[in-house]
Design a protein around this motif. Structure first.
Motif, PDB file in Angstrom:
ATOM      1  N   ASP A   1      -6.869  -3.955  -8.067  1.00 43.48           N
ATOM      2  CA  ASP A   1      -5.740  -3.615  -7.212  1.00 43.48           C
ATOM      3  C   ASP A   1      -4.439  -3.925  -7.965  1.00 43.48           C
ATOM      4  O   ASP A   1      -4.438  -4.667  -8.934  1.00 43.48           O
ATOM      5  CB  ASP A   1      -5.843  -4.393  -5.891  1.00 43.48           C
ATOM      6  CG  ASP A   1      -5.614  -5.870  -6.084  1.00 43.48           C
ATOM      7  OD1 ASP A   1      -4.445  -6.279  -6.198  1.00 43.48           O
ATOM      8  OD2 ASP A   1      -6.613  -6.618  -6.169  1.00 43.48           O
ATOM      9  N   PRO A   2      -3.329  -3.323  -7.505  1.00 44.11           N
ATOM     10  CA  PRO A   2      -2.082  -3.444  -8.281  1.00 44.11           C
ATOM     11  C   PRO A   2      -1.571  -4.882  -8.432  1.00 44.11           C
ATOM     12  O   PRO A   2      -1.026  -5.237  -9.474  1.00 44.11           O
ATOM     13  CB  PRO A   2      -1.077  -2.590  -7.500  1.00 44.11           C
ATOM     14  CG  PRO A   2      -1.775  -2.028  -6.335  1.00 44.11           C
ATOM     15  CD  PRO A   2      -3.210  -2.376  -6.384  1.00 44.11           C
TER      16      PRO A   2
ATOM     17  N   VAL B   1       0.876  -1.161   0.000  1.00 45.58           N
ATOM     18  CA  VAL B   1       0.000   0.000   0.000  1.00 45.58           C
ATOM     19  C   VAL B   1       0.920   1.219   0.000  1.00 45.58           C
ATOM     20  O   VAL B   1       1.582   1.510   1.000  1.00 45.58           O
ATOM     21  CB  VAL B   1      -0.943   0.016   1.221  1.00 45.58           C
ATOM     22  CG1 VAL B   1      -1.977   1.126   1.069  1.00 45.58           C
ATOM     23  CG2 VAL B   1      -1.626  -1.336   1.374  1.00 45.58           C
TER      24      VAL B   1
ATOM     25  N   GLY C   1       0.120   3.709  -7.566  1.00 44.56           N
ATOM     26  CA  GLY C   1       0.525   2.562  -6.749  1.00 44.56           C
ATOM     27  C   GLY C   1       2.017   2.278  -6.788  1.00 44.56           C
ATOM     28  O   GLY C   1       2.540   1.570  -5.934  1.00 44.56           O
TER      29      GLY C   1
ATOM     30  N   GLU D   1       4.534   5.689 -12.257  1.00 46.46           N
ATOM     31  CA  GLU D   1       3.311   5.418 -11.504  1.00 46.46           C
ATOM     32  C   GLU D   1       2.162   5.997 -12.304  1.00 46.46           C
ATOM     33  O   GLU D   1       2.366   6.894 -13.105  1.00 46.46           O
ATOM     34  CB  GLU D   1       3.370   6.025 -10.092  1.00 46.46           C
ATOM     35  CG  GLU D   1       2.935   7.478  -9.944  1.00 46.46           C
ATOM     36  CD  GLU D   1       4.010   8.498 -10.325  1.00 46.46           C
ATOM     37  OE1 GLU D   1       5.106   8.107 -10.754  1.00 46.46           O
ATOM     38  OE2 GLU D   1       3.720   9.710 -10.215  1.00 46.46           O
TER      39      GLU D   1
ATOM     40  N   GLN E   1      -4.074   9.406  -3.454  1.00 45.15           N
ATOM     41  CA  GLN E   1      -4.163   9.215  -4.895  1.00 45.15           C
ATOM     42  C   GLN E   1      -4.027  10.566  -5.567  1.00 45.15           C
ATOM     43  O   GLN E   1      -4.144  11.597  -4.924  1.00 45.15           O
ATOM     44  CB  GLN E   1      -5.520   8.613  -5.259  1.00 45.15           C
ATOM     45  CG  GLN E   1      -5.640   7.138  -4.950  1.00 45.15           C
ATOM     46  CD  GLN E   1      -6.657   6.459  -5.863  1.00 45.15           C
ATOM     47  OE1 GLN E   1      -7.377   7.092  -6.602  1.00 45.15           O
ATOM     48  NE2 GLN E   1      -6.710   5.153  -5.796  1.00 45.15           N
TER      49      GLN E   1
END
Lengths: 322, 259
Positions: free
Chosen positions: B93-94, A115, B129, B123, A133
């Motif tokens: 999700d990554p 994360v 991420g 990124e 973000q």
């Protein structure tokens, strides 16, 4: 146990490394866990001592001889090996380009979640995390339910500060093998372009936007920056127009600055630029538009043509100094 | 040489981003979309390398079918092949994104040959991420370096084709040398991306978009909601409306101790 990967430049722990330890100290407290640190690629007494002052109870030093400079794969593989050996609940680094890269590599090795760019972290079952973000214009709340959680804390989320109590720091040497991929991705050479003050570390940044009008128009900002021992920055519009090199760009796709004061001239303050400038401790905007986003967000503003105001400021500084 | 660029469709940077009522996605109703800025530079870099060294550029994206717009744009500026890795959402999700991309790339390579170079953006402009490229490189067993702002190619008699890549750091550059096949995460500033030509626009309309269905298990990171940070309210002190404000400005500088 929380393991903090401490970033250094070969000579000392960098500010971001100290931020990670500061952030990690509070997090370990909330976890009710011990704080350990990992120092990779450096076996240096002053760095070890620094890590201790910032609250680590134990430091794991992994400095294989072959790894004489930074290697993303090498460092990431060592973090993964430390996780396998020490079984921490979480691993934290600061979200610098190196921090994110090392942690992403470690996460890939471990097939674990990373994360990145966390602003707030609540350990628990599951962990609840708020991450940044869009470079800071949007936040994402996520949950992670895993044996080990890899995290990077957003740059400048905390101000680096040593711990209150002096720990008896335990030093452990972690013996680890290095494979070909680590050597293949190691830095081959370093090029120093400028010594001294740089954009991310400058105490004063004089930024110019489209309002500067031309490449030549930046001369006034250069003069002011030099007088104040600072650096010139610019907006994305300016680099796209070819007025300044990309290395001067402040913003989401450029440099994040954190000066004592950011003097933003002729910059409207679009989100892309703002996220690179928002860690500035103070902001002074010079703009003809009193409604410009940069003016609204600034601590001080001068509503006027920057080409009249900046030379007047430069002249005032000179006259006070003489 | 064969180069693969992985790109992502994102809302145009700079726009105010609103969130859907359930908080799970960006409200795209009034947004323009573009290719994430670092990846626009990746495509330009790949096209320039192929212009000098021969070969072809394949662009690849994972997402909804809307992302075909960005694939076609990449073709209009010089890519020759385009692949959509079809997923049911833009918000994978990554870990899952990377696993699906690695599988898709392996599938492409099995039929069309190995990519000498794969380029990712450092990124994405939206999710940020910082890991998809690194994970794909690891899954495919290739060396990978992030943060690249300059790329040069040369042929070495013993090791074959070598990429010299520079990463900007505070006050200078780190230089890396990777043997192909390798993977780089690149950043804006690498070049100034060109605009499409008329001929490019025509080929982008005609190009066949290959489709691979995305296939990977979800990772352990789950989105709960998106929200905007609380707006910082600042009382701006207006120091003046002309050059006569200079003494007040210098007083501020003096107070902050930067004079």
């Amino acid at each position: 146990m929380l393991l903090v990967v401490v970033e250094h430049d070969g000579n000392a722990v960098v500010e971001a490394g100290l931020e990670a330890l500061t952030f990690g100290r509070a997090l370990a407290n909330r976890m009710g866990a011990d704080l350990h640190a990992a120092l990779i690629g450096a076996d240096d007494d002053s760095m070890i001592e620094q890590v201790g002052r910032f609250g680590a109870a134990r430091v794991h030093v992994a400095a294989p001889e072959e790894l004489h400079d930074y290697s993303p794969y090498g460092y990431g593989a060592i973090v993964a090996a430390l996780v396998a050996e020490l079984d921490p609940e979480a691993v934290l680094a600061c979200a610098t380009s190196r921090g994110n890269e090392v942690m992403a590599t470690a996460a890939a090795h471990l097939d674990a979640a990373l994360v990145a760019n966390c602003a707030e972290i609540s350990p628990g079952d599951p962990w609840r995390i708020t991450r940044v973000q869009w470079g800071g214009s949007l936040l994402e709340d996520v949950t992670v339910d895993a044996d080990v959680t890899l995290l990077t804390c957003s740059l400048h989320t905390v101000i680096a500060a040593p711990g209150d109590t002096e720990n008896d720091l335990e030093v452990e040497y972690f013996d680890v093998g290095i494979d070909d991929m680590a050597i293949a991705t190691m830095v081959k050479d370093r090029v120093v372009l400028e010594a001294g003050v740089t954009l991310p570390t400058a105490p004063v940044v004089c930024g110019g936007g489209r309002g500067v009008g031309s490449a030549a128009g930046f001369a006034q900002l250069e003069e002011l920056a030099e007088l104040l021992g600072g650096r010139v920055g610019c907006s994305r519009a300016v680099t796209n127009l070819g007025w300044r090199p990309h290395s001067d760009q402040v913003g989401q796709t450029g440099t994040r600055i954190a000066p004592e004061i950011y003097i933003a001239s002729g910059i409207s303050g679009a989100i892309q630029h703002w996220v690179g400038a928002m860690a500035s401790k103070h902001i002074l905007a010079v703009n003809i538009d009193p409604e410009a986003n940069m003016v609204i967000k600034a601590d001080w503003a001068v509503i006027a043509d920057l080409h009249e105001v900046i030379p007047a400021i430069t002249a005032e500084i000179r006259s006070r100094r003489s | 040489m064969r180069i693969c660029c992985c790109i992502k469709r994102v809302p145009a940077p700079g726009a105010r981003i609103n969130v859907t009522a359930d908080g799970l996605d960006v409200d795209s109703a009034h947004l323009g979309f573009t290719t994430s800025p670092h990846e626009e530079c990746a495509v330009e870099c790949a096209v320039q390398l192929v212009e000098r060294n021969g070969g072809e550029v394949t662009v690849l994206t994972l997402g909804l079918v809307d992302a075909v717009e960005q694939l076609r744009y990449a073709v209009s500026v010089g890519a020759s092949k385009a692949v959509l890795v079809n997923a049911d959402s833009n918000a994978w999700d990554p870990q899952r994104t990377a696993a699906a991309l690695a599988a898709a790339i392996a599938e492409l390579e099995a039929t069309q040959g190995r990519f000498d170079l794969m380029l990712f953006g450092n990124e994405s402009a939206d999710a940020g991420g910082f890991q998809v490229g690194v994970r794909v490189a690891h899954a495919l067993g290739r060396p990978m370096v992030q943060g690249i702002k300059d790329i040069e190619l040369h042929d070495d008699e013993t090791t074959g084709r070598v990429v010299t890549a520079r990463r900007e750091i505070d006050g200078g550059f780190e230089v890396y040398e990777l043997c192909c096949p390798c993977v780089l995460g690149v950043m804006e500033g690498l070049n100034l991306p060109r605009y499409p030509t008329m001929k490019g626009r025509l080929s982008s309309k005609k190009v066949e978009i290959s489709e691979i269905s995305a296939n990977a298990d979800p990772g352990v990171q789950k989105r709960v909601r998106l929200h905007r940070p609380s707006e910082m309210v600042t009382e701006t002190v207006i120091l003046g409306t002309g050059p006569e404000a200079a003494p007040a400005v210098v007083d501020v500088l003096e107070e902050l101790g930067v004079l």
